[in-house]
Design an enzyme around this catalytic site. Structure first.
Site, mmCIF file in Angstrom:
data_model
loop_
_atom_site.group_PDB
_atom_site.id
_atom_site.type_symbol
_atom_site.label_atom_id
_atom_site.label_comp_id
_atom_site.label_asym_id
_atom_site.label_seq_id
_atom_site.Cartn_x
_atom_site.Cartn_y
_atom_site.Cartn_z
ATOM 1 N N CYS B 89 0.837 -1.198 0.000
ATOM 2 C CA CYS B 89 0.000 0.000 0.000
ATOM 3 C C CYS B 89 0.875 1.253 0.000
ATOM 4 C CB CYS B 89 -0.982 -0.053 1.171
ATOM 5 S SG CYS B 89 -2.382 1.068 0.985
ATOM 6 N N HIS B 197 -3.390 -5.770 1.002
ATOM 7 C CA HIS B 197 -2.746 -5.951 2.311
ATOM 8 C C HIS B 197 -2.692 -7.427 2.729
ATOM 9 C CE1 HIS B 197 -2.490 -1.753 3.780
ATOM 10 N NE2 HIS B 197 -3.506 -1.556 2.980
ATOM 11 N N GLU B 199 -0.922 -8.754 4.947
ATOM 12 C CA GLU B 199 -0.758 -8.876 6.413
ATOM 13 C C GLU B 199 -2.100 -8.856 7.148
ATOM 14 O OE1 GLU B 199 -0.333 -6.158 4.728
ATOM 15 O OE2 GLU B 199 -0.899 -4.386 5.897
#
Lengths: 78, 225
Positions: B89, B197, B199
């Protein structure tokens, strides 16, 4: 001395912000605007000792992203 | 061998804890947190992550200020030595601004901030970051960005595709990205930038685990190396 750096998107780079502004202008009821491109102007107050090549360096390395933007430097008379 | 990783925090980063948490959970090793104003990285790193967020308030352009921060000079040097670097990002935006990846991330074509889960296609399953995915596999990973519209000139896009450097594509329209590109690799393959994302998708409590294989790929490649 005041210096103005004008940063604009290169031709062909999509400008959704400009398009939204264009749409809003049409909303004012004003016809005849063919296109809108949004950019930014950065005004610097510099010592006279700052050279043109230093200004070019600031503009090309930081103020504009040369992948998508062009810049134009204008020195203002004191 | 222990996996030695670092997460860089810039003023305005807000996914740095999630990134460190994902790396710790997948690798089982502690993660070093590094501040943007530091001039040096810890010695002997295996992996560097640039997290999402709004570094320096996105002033000037997303990622522009962070790309010129002291720690990024060390990150650029490490990347050029071959240390794997993942930017997610805002981290992707920083990598393009720093010149480690080609192209730029423009305002989303629809002008809206897009924050939702999206379907991605794994385009390259041979890289350090994607080896534990199958080529063509469809995965679901969330995005949350305003400036995710990937742009590069046609020659660069052709080169990226030709060299297998498109890691992920969107499998649906998200932000107007050229050729639906969601993540790109550097020429040497050790730098990956992506808008989604991973994560945020490493354990079931987060709603899915499709991001976990990315971290597992890197940990496995680097720890067994």
């Amino acid at each position: 001395m005041k210096v103005r750096v004008f940063v604009s998107l290169k031709n062909g780079v999509l400008d959704p912000q400009g398009r939204a502004i264009h749409h809003a202008i049409e909303g004012l009821g004003i016809d005849g605007v063919k296109d809108v491109r949004a950019g930014k102007m950065i005004e610097l107050d510099v010592e006279d000792s700052v050279t043109d090549s230093q200004l070019e360096e600031m503009a090309s390395k930081l103020l504009a992203n040369m992948v998508i933007e062009n810049y134009r430097i204008e020195r203002l008379a004191a | 061998m222990t996996f030695r990783s670092a997460v860089i925090t810039f003023p305005g980063s807000n996914c740095d804890r999630d990134m460190a948490d994902a790396l710790e959970k997948v690798s089982g090793a502690p993660v070093t947190r590094v501040w943007h104003g530091d001039a040096d990285l810890p010695a002997g790193l295996d992996f560097i992550a640039l997290p999402g967020g709004f570094s320096y308030g996105d002033y000037l352009r997303s990622g522009a200020m962070a790309a010129r921060s002291p720690i990024m000079q060390a990150v650029i040097a490490a990347a050029n030595r071959g240390v794997p670097v993942l930017g997610v990002c805002n981290g992707f935006q920083v990598l393009t601004e720093a010149g480690l990846l080609p192209g730029a991330l423009l305002r989303n074509a629809g002008m809206n901030f897009v924050c939702r889960e999206v379907r991605l296609t794994v385009e390259n399953s041979q890289s350090l970051f994607t080896a534990r995915y199958e080529a063509g596999q469809e995965i679901v990973i969330p995005v949350a960005h305003h400036d995710g519209n990937y742009f590069a000139d046609d020659a660069t896009l052709d080169q990226l595709e030709g060299e297998g450097r498109v890691a992920f594509c969107y499998a649906e329209e998200v932000n107007g990205s050229a050729r639906q590109i969601a993540g790109v690799l550097s020429a040497a393959g050790n730098v990956l930038g992506m808008m989604p994302h991973p994560e945020r998708m490493i354990e079931a409590e987060q709603g899915g685990t499709d991001g976990r294989a990315l971290f597992e790929s890197a940990v496995k490649a680097l720890v067994s190396a």
